[in-house]
Design a protein around this motif. Structure first.
Motif, PDB file in Angstrom:
ATOM      1  N   VAL A   1       0.820  -1.268   0.112  1.00 40.16           N
ATOM      2  CA  VAL A   1      -0.197   0.223  -0.054  1.00 40.16           C
ATOM      3  C   VAL A   1       0.857   1.400  -0.039  1.00 40.16           C
ATOM      4  CG1 VAL A   1      -1.717   1.361   1.256  1.00 40.16           C
ATOM      5  CG2 VAL A   1      -1.856  -1.123   1.044  1.00 40.16           C
ATOM      6  N   MET A   2       1.990   1.385   0.774  1.00 37.43           N
ATOM      7  CA  MET A   2       2.729   2.634   0.880  1.00 37.43           C
ATOM      8  C   MET A   2       3.567   2.674  -0.411  1.00 37.43           C
ATOM      9  SD  MET A   2       6.089   3.055   3.363  1.00 37.43           S
ATOM     10  CE  MET A   2       7.027   1.967   2.514  1.00 37.43           C
ATOM     11  N   LEU A   3       4.059   1.650  -0.942  1.00 37.48           N
ATOM     12  CA  LEU A   3       4.813   1.877  -2.304  1.00 37.48           C
ATOM     13  C   LEU A   3       3.712   2.440  -3.491  1.00 37.48           C
ATOM     14  CD1 LEU A   3       6.800  -1.288  -2.248  1.00 37.48           C
ATOM     15  CD2 LEU A   3       7.668   0.899  -1.886  1.00 37.48           C
ATOM     16  N   ASN A   4       2.609   1.868  -3.522  1.00 40.24           N
ATOM     17  CA  ASN A   4       1.791   2.380  -4.578  1.00 40.24           C
ATOM     18  C   ASN A   4       1.247   3.961  -3.946  1.00 40.24           C
ATOM     19  OD1 ASN A   4       1.097   0.406  -6.158  1.00 40.24           O
ATOM     20  ND2 ASN A   4      -0.071  -0.864  -4.778  1.00 40.24           N
ATOM     21  N   LEU A   5       1.206   4.279  -2.774  1.00 40.13           N
ATOM     22  CA  LEU A   5       1.043   5.513  -2.632  1.00 40.13           C
ATOM     23  C   LEU A   5       2.129   6.494  -3.131  1.00 40.13           C
ATOM     24  CD1 LEU A   5      -0.808   5.351   1.016  1.00 40.13           C
ATOM     25  CD2 LEU A   5      -1.924   5.845  -1.319  1.00 40.13           C
ATOM     26  N   LEU A   6       3.452   6.035  -2.994  1.00 39.33           N
ATOM     27  CA  LEU A   6       4.634   6.684  -3.158  1.00 39.33           C
ATOM     28  C   LEU A   6       4.456   6.915  -4.889  1.00 39.33           C
ATOM     29  CD1 LEU A   6       7.490   5.335  -1.244  1.00 39.33           C
ATOM     30  CD2 LEU A   6       6.250   7.676  -0.922  1.00 39.33           C
ATOM     31  N   ARG A   7       4.188   5.973  -5.637  1.00 41.85           N
ATOM     32  CA  ARG A   7       4.066   6.041  -7.009  1.00 41.85           C
ATOM     33  C   ARG A   7       2.970   7.249  -7.419  1.00 41.85           C
ATOM     34  NH1 ARG A   7       3.625  -0.368  -8.259  1.00 41.85           N
ATOM     35  NH2 ARG A   7       6.016  -0.925  -8.919  1.00 41.85           N
ATOM     36  N   PHE A   8       1.892   6.985  -6.676  1.00 40.47           N
ATOM     37  CA  PHE A   8       0.956   7.937  -6.976  1.00 40.47           C
ATOM     38  C   PHE A   8       1.247   9.419  -6.629  1.00 40.47           C
ATOM     39  CE2 PHE A   8      -2.334  10.780  -4.584  1.00 40.47           C
ATOM     40  CZ  PHE A   8      -3.128  10.871  -5.809  1.00 40.47           C
ATOM     41  N   LEU A   9       2.071   9.777  -5.830  1.00 42.63           N
ATOM     42  CA  LEU A   9       2.437  11.000  -5.392  1.00 42.63           C
ATOM     43  C   LEU A   9       3.550  11.587  -6.613  1.00 42.63           C
ATOM     44  CD1 LEU A   9       2.985  10.898  -1.700  1.00 42.63           C
ATOM     45  CD2 LEU A   9       0.933  11.984  -2.685  1.00 42.63           C
ATOM     46  N   PHE A  10       4.485  10.543  -6.918  1.00 43.85           N
ATOM     47  CA  PHE A  10       5.583  10.913  -7.911  1.00 43.85           C
ATOM     48  C   PHE A  10       4.850  11.363  -9.158  1.00 43.85           C
ATOM     49  CE2 PHE A  10       8.799   9.010  -5.064  1.00 43.85           C
ATOM     50  CZ  PHE A  10       9.646   9.931  -5.377  1.00 43.85           C
ATOM     51  N   VAL A  11       3.907  10.444  -9.632  1.00 43.27           N
ATOM     52  CA  VAL A  11       3.101  10.757 -10.918  1.00 43.27           C
ATOM     53  C   VAL A  11       2.368  12.053 -10.725  1.00 43.27           C
ATOM     54  CG1 VAL A  11       1.610   9.886 -12.633  1.00 43.27           C
ATOM     55  CG2 VAL A  11       3.208   8.212 -11.431  1.00 43.27           C
ATOM     56  N   LEU A  12       1.670  12.392  -9.571  1.00 41.86           N
ATOM     57  CA  LEU A  12       1.052  13.428  -9.171  1.00 41.86           C
ATOM     58  C   LEU A  12       1.657  14.650  -9.686  1.00 41.86           C
ATOM     59  CD1 LEU A  12      -1.961  14.590  -8.683  1.00 41.86           C
ATOM     60  CD2 LEU A  12      -1.191  14.463  -6.345  1.00 41.86           C
ATOM     61  N   ALA A  13       2.872  14.695  -9.098  1.00 44.08           N
ATOM     62  CA  ALA A  13       3.891  15.766  -9.617  1.00 44.08           C
ATOM     63  C   ALA A  13       4.047  16.120 -10.924  1.00 44.08           C
ATOM     64  CB  ALA A  13       5.380  15.742  -8.712  1.00 44.08           C
ATOM     65  N   LEU A  14       4.088  15.143 -11.914  1.00 41.01           N
ATOM     66  CA  LEU A  14       4.081  15.270 -13.239  1.00 41.01           C
ATOM     67  C   LEU A  14       2.866  15.701 -13.871  1.00 41.01           C
ATOM     68  CD1 LEU A  14       5.721  11.632 -14.291  1.00 41.01           C
ATOM     69  CD2 LEU A  14       6.889  14.252 -13.937  1.00 41.01           C
ATOM     70  N   VAL A  15       1.754  15.606 -13.148  1.00 43.85           N
ATOM     71  CA  VAL A  15       0.438  16.401 -13.623  1.00 43.85           C
ATOM     72  C   VAL A  15       0.444  17.817 -13.124  1.00 43.85           C
ATOM     73  CG1 VAL A  15      -2.155  16.041 -13.219  1.00 43.85           C
ATOM     74  CG2 VAL A  15      -0.765  14.148 -13.444  1.00 43.85           C
ATOM     75  N   VAL A  16       0.814  18.004 -11.989  1.00 41.14           N
ATOM     76  CA  VAL A  16       0.796  19.360 -11.615  1.00 41.14           C
ATOM     77  C   VAL A  16       1.611  20.292 -12.366  1.00 41.14           C
ATOM     78  CG1 VAL A  16       1.330  21.074  -9.612  1.00 41.14           C
ATOM     79  CG2 VAL A  16       0.089  18.691  -9.278  1.00 41.14           C
ATOM     80  N   ARG A  17       2.835  19.849 -12.627  1.00 46.33           N
ATOM     81  CA  ARG A  17       3.817  20.690 -13.209  1.00 46.33           C
ATOM     82  C   ARG A  17       4.723  19.729 -14.406  1.00 46.33           C
ATOM     83  NH1 ARG A  17       9.031  23.812 -10.593  1.00 46.33           N
ATOM     84  NH2 ARG A  17       9.893  24.772 -12.395  1.00 46.33           N
ATOM     85  N   PRO A  18       4.457  20.168 -15.753  1.00 41.74           N
ATOM     86  CA  PRO A  18       5.077  19.553 -16.733  1.00 41.74           C
ATOM     87  C   PRO A  18       6.555  19.204 -16.460  1.00 41.74           C
ATOM     88  CG  PRO A  18       3.989  21.302 -17.609  1.00 41.74           C
ATOM     89  CD  PRO A  18       3.871  21.266 -16.383  1.00 41.74           C
ATOM     90  N   PRO A  19       6.957  17.974 -16.817  1.00 40.91           N
ATOM     91  CA  PRO A  19       8.424  17.736 -16.363  1.00 40.91           C
ATOM     92  C   PRO A  19       9.548  18.381 -17.466  1.00 40.91           C
ATOM     93  CG  PRO A  19       7.473  15.920 -17.105  1.00 40.91           C
ATOM     94  CD  PRO A  19       6.457  16.698 -17.137  1.00 40.91           C
ATOM     95  N   ALA A  20      10.746  18.644 -16.935  1.00 41.83           N
ATOM     96  CA  ALA A  20      11.907  18.871 -17.785  1.00 41.83           C
ATOM     97  C   ALA A  20      12.539  17.530 -18.039  1.00 41.83           C
ATOM     98  CB  ALA A  20      12.741  20.233 -17.269  1.00 41.83           C
ATOM     99  N   LEU A  21      13.453  17.821 -18.695  1.00 42.52           N
ATOM    100  CA  LEU A  21      14.225  16.525 -19.077  1.00 42.52           C
ATOM    101  C   LEU A  21      14.956  15.895 -17.824  1.00 42.52           C
ATOM    102  CD1 LEU A  21      15.037  14.902 -21.631  1.00 42.52           C
ATOM    103  CD2 LEU A  21      17.246  16.143 -21.785  1.00 42.52           C
ATOM    104  N   ALA A  22      15.534  16.808 -16.845  1.00 43.88           N
ATOM    105  CA  ALA A  22      16.140  16.011 -15.681  1.00 43.88           C
ATOM    106  C   ALA A  22      14.982  15.703 -14.711  1.00 43.88           C
ATOM    107  CB  ALA A  22      16.722  17.148 -14.759  1.00 43.88           C
ATOM    108  N   GLY A  23      13.661  16.075 -14.767  1.00 43.02           N
ATOM    109  CA  GLY A  23      12.615  15.652 -14.230  1.00 43.02           C
ATOM    110  C   GLY A  23      12.230  14.172 -14.616  1.00 43.02           C
ATOM    111  N   ILE A  24      12.141  14.166 -15.774  1.00 45.93           N
ATOM    112  CA  ILE A  24      12.070  13.019 -16.316  1.00 45.93           C
ATOM    113  C   ILE A  24      12.969  11.706 -16.049  1.00 45.93           C
ATOM    114  CG2 ILE A  24      11.853  11.540 -18.384  1.00 45.93           C
ATOM    115  CD1 ILE A  24      10.735  13.989 -20.042  1.00 45.93           C
TER     116      ILE A  24
END
Length: 584
Positions: free
Chosen positions: A232-255
């Motif tokens: 459960v904790m690992l899936n929530l961590l994935r959710f938070l990382f991907v949610l950051a990509l939704v809020v702000r478009p990633p640059a090359l380093a962010g990808i």
């Protein structure tokens, strides 16, 4: 008292010799010699009754007399008359036993006519229970014996009818869909952001480094922590990382940073998920559960990589794709909460805590794998298939351009029939395992996979053999499908390649879960993943260079030869003494 007149022993008739029903007593008392027949009959029941009781202790003083008289009465030859006493002579003439002046002998406890008394109910032993109380014994669901009477009823139903397994399967499906779609979308962003292939290589390295650095520690952590909260904790961590990509478009380093984070989480999630399967599926149906688990992976890759990611990237912006992936990770976390593994509560944290150092603890999974010859054999087969697939992924686009004369974008569609072979293999592995044995299914599957890869190196010769020698309508079928004839052959040979990789994967993982102790499963699975990634690293990096220098067809032949070498080593190891070294 002396006799009234002497008796001549030669003229005196002797009584007929009768067969005595018991061994004569050594001596008798005066009362026993003069007792009547009725008194003798009255004594017999008492003698019979003494058989059911303990024998009385004999007087030690009477033992010498008994031994002396018994020796004189047991020989078959008649006793001389001179040895008889006057009292015995008188008794012999009257047919009665002579009295004795010795001490009274112990009462006899043996009789021929006495029937054995039935055993008393008080001495009877309690019956042995026919069943064992399994809930009170330290046995897990995966270790139930095959003779469990509840198993035949369970086999009549599908595993999907079990709510725990269904929640596990759907969560695995959603996680793999999100993972595949996310990686595809990030790769497209890297390709669109730059024209240099160096960044593509960096993206691939970002997916390999977490497996090398965090593979072994992840296995130790998985065996030490409760599985369900960890998932459960690992899936929530994935959710938070991907949610950051939704809020702000990633640059090359962010990808690249997101790729590293997602694959680092995957190193912990994969062994925890695989070891959980053995905790929720009965041992006799583990191969079916593993086949269905692999089926979820295959369908998820097709849905995520072929359907969701391309459609969303063409019809909308990448943020919509990332939002869908984040929702899938969050849904998977909720489904994991429905997985019931309470029967193993208290055993998850039973990791060995020996003071043998960090390095020895990290290498425990490798020691467990090498210590079991069967486990080592199937692990080698699975690693060889993984190396072959990794190298094939690198050379496949080059193969399409130089051999098939088609665009590299068609790689997915040309090798799509491999999914048919994968599905057939997932369905057939349980039946093949019952007939040949899972160990030999892995070995034979590896041989078939090597032959399928080698066929890509001799594709022109095979086409000539089928068309000119056997007169098969390959060209007409290809023209009807509007495909190049060689492309049609590649699609046909990809089916057995997918079938072989499927049966090897299911057989090897099933044997791993069956033969690995519960407290070491995460470490063994993580070790296998690490070895496979390390083994595939060099061939993956050299496959492209070798294709430019030697030719892509020769590279395919070299890959097949390396796999055949692995088969030879695995077969040689299988000759070691092992109880199941002969195919079933």
């Amino acid at each position: 008292m002396p006799p009234e007149h002497p008796i001549d022993p030669e003229n005196t008739p002797k009584p007929p010799r009768k067969r005595k029903p018991w061994t004569p007593a050594p001596e008798t008392t005066q009362a026993e010699a003069t007792a009547s027949e009725s008194a003798t009959e009255a004594v017999k029941p008492k003698r019979a009754s003494t058989k059911t009781t303990s024998k009385p202790k004999k007087d030690p003083a009477s033992r010498p007399a008994r031994t002396t008289i018994a020796k004189s009465s047991t020989p078959k030859k008649p006793v001389k008359s001179e040895a008889r006493t006057p009292a015995k002579q008188t008794a012999a003439s009257s047919g009665k036993k002579a009295p004795s002046s010795g001490k009274p002998a112990a009462p006899r406890t043996r009789t021929k006519t006495a029937a054995p008394a039935p055993p008393s109910t008080a001495d009877a032993k309690p019956p042995i229970p026919a069943t064992v109380d399994l809930p009170s014994s330290p046995i897990s669901v995966a270790e139930l014996p095959e003779s469990d009477p509840a198993i035949p009823e369970a086999e009549k139903t599908s595993l999907f009818e079990d709510p725990t397994f269904f929640a596990f399967w759907v969560s695995r499906f959603l996680v793999q869909v999100a993972q595949g779609a996310l990686m595809y979308g990030l790769l497209v962003l890297v390709v669109d952001s730059t024209d240099s292939s160096v960044y593509n290589s960096i993206f691939v390295v970002c997916s390999v480094i977490p497996a090398i650095v965090f593979g072994l520690p992840a296995g130790v952590a998985v065996d030490a922590l409760p599985r369900r909260p960890l998932l459960v904790m690992l899936n929530l961590l994935r959710f938070l990382f991907v949610l950051a990509l939704v809020v702000r478009p990633p640059a090359l380093a962010g990808i690249f940073a997101t790729t590293l984070a997602i694959w680092m989480i995957h190193q912990f999630y994969a062994p925890a998920e695989s070891s959980t399967l053995a905790s929720i599926v009965p041992g006799n149906r583990l191969v079916n559960g593993q086949a269905l688990s692999n089926l979820a992976l295959v369908i998820a890759q097709a849905v995520g990589v072929i359907a969701i990611a391309p459609i969303l990237l063409k019809t909308s912006s990448p943020q919509y794709l990332f939002a869908v992936c984040a929702a899938l990770f969050l849904t998977a976390a909720g489904l994991v909460l429905q997985i019931r593994i309470g029967e193993l509560r208290g055993q998850m944290a039973q990791m060995s805590r020996h003071p043998d150092g960090i390095l020895s603890t990290l290498l425990r999974g490798l020691r467990v794998t090498v210590g079991d010859s069967t486990l080592f054999r199937v692990t080698a087969a699975d690693v060889m298939v993984g190396i072959g697939l990794s190298a094939l992924v690198v050379v496949a686009p080059i193969y399409l351009k130089r051999i098939l004369n088609t665009a590299s974008e068609n790689t997915v569609f040309v090798f799509a029939p491999a999914a048919i072979g994968v599905l057939i293999g997932l369905r057939a592995t349980p039946y093949l395992g019952k007939y040949f044995g899972l160990k030999w299914v892995a070995v034979y599957g590896l041989a078939l996979f090597a032959l399928s890869i080698a066929a890509f190196g001799f594709l022109g010769d095979i086409h000539w053999l089928l068309v000119d020698t056997f007169n098969l309508p390959i060209d007409r079928v290809a023209n009807a499908l509007r495909l190049p004839p060689l492309a049609l052959l590649v699609m046909l040979f990809s089916i057995p390649a997918g079938f072989a990789s499927s049966i090897v994967g299911v057989a090897s993982r099933t044997i791993t879960l069956e033969r690995t102790p519960l407290q070491f499963r995460g470490q063994v699975i993580a070790t296998q993943s690490l070895v496979q990634n390390l083994g595939a690293l060099v061939p993956t990096m050299l496959a492209g260079i070798a294709a430019d220098q030697l030719g892509v067809e020769r590279v395919a032949i070299i890959i097949a030869m390396l796999i055949m070498a692995g088969i030879s080593v695995a077969f040689f190891v299988s000759r070691s003494p092992d109880p199941d070294a002969v195919p079933a």
